[in-house]
Scaffold this motif. Sequence first.
Motif: not given
Length: 261
Positions: A62-63, A132, A134-135, A250-251, A254, A257-258
């Motif tokens: 990811v990312g 990914l 969206e939430p 996935v939220a 995310r 990852m932040a």
Amino acid sequence: MKATRRRWLGTALALGLGALGGPARADLPGLIASARPSVLPVGTFSPTDSPRFGFRGTGFVVGDGTLVATNFHVLPPGADTAEPGSGPQLMVMTGRSGELSTGRRARVVATDRVRDLALLRIEGTPLPALPLAEPGSAREGAEIALMGYPIGGTLGFAMVTHRGIVASITTAALPAATASNLDPRALLRLREGNFELLQLDATAYPGNSGGPVFDTATGRVIGVINMVLVKAGRESALSAPTGISYAVPVAALRALMAEAR
């Protein structure tokens, strides 16, 4: 009804063996071909072990292409707190052959124990990252695909895909707090209350832990596989699978990852 749901979640078994930001892809074969370089075996390496690579679960890129998402329970004990150079060396296999020459060293950069997520940073040049969703974009009834390594090295680390649908977007009760996990981050998440899980009408097996769940209509990741409902003991996950699996939306990935930036 809530009591029944909690009993079901109470029998859910973690699946570990120690336990494309591109256009939408409507065809499953195309999605599989595109995602294959990004869905990888995760484990540990020791030159004195036999086999030297100890498979623990699945991860996916990811990312920026150097981050690999997986489940927290895929990590060996203490991997998120060990000093560099101590304990087992985390490794992610990046070649299609599964040979050790294709492995990359990895280290833990962020974890979410409550939601069973972990992020690893791998050495070397970036790999293709999966897109990914969206939430909140997961929809009940949506067709999905699970990708991972359900039988570990038995099949030579050949990636396997299973199909299904999002059966329900349900709520998971947070586990009771213990002194061993009451760090500031855990306390913050406990205050947030219960969280969502995706219940899937799809069969996952030991080794699928940490693998991506795709919405096949868009080709984007909507969740991370982490549990399967079992009828009896751990062995029944292979001999008599229920076809009911769970994924972290996935939220949560995310958000993790932040934190890792």
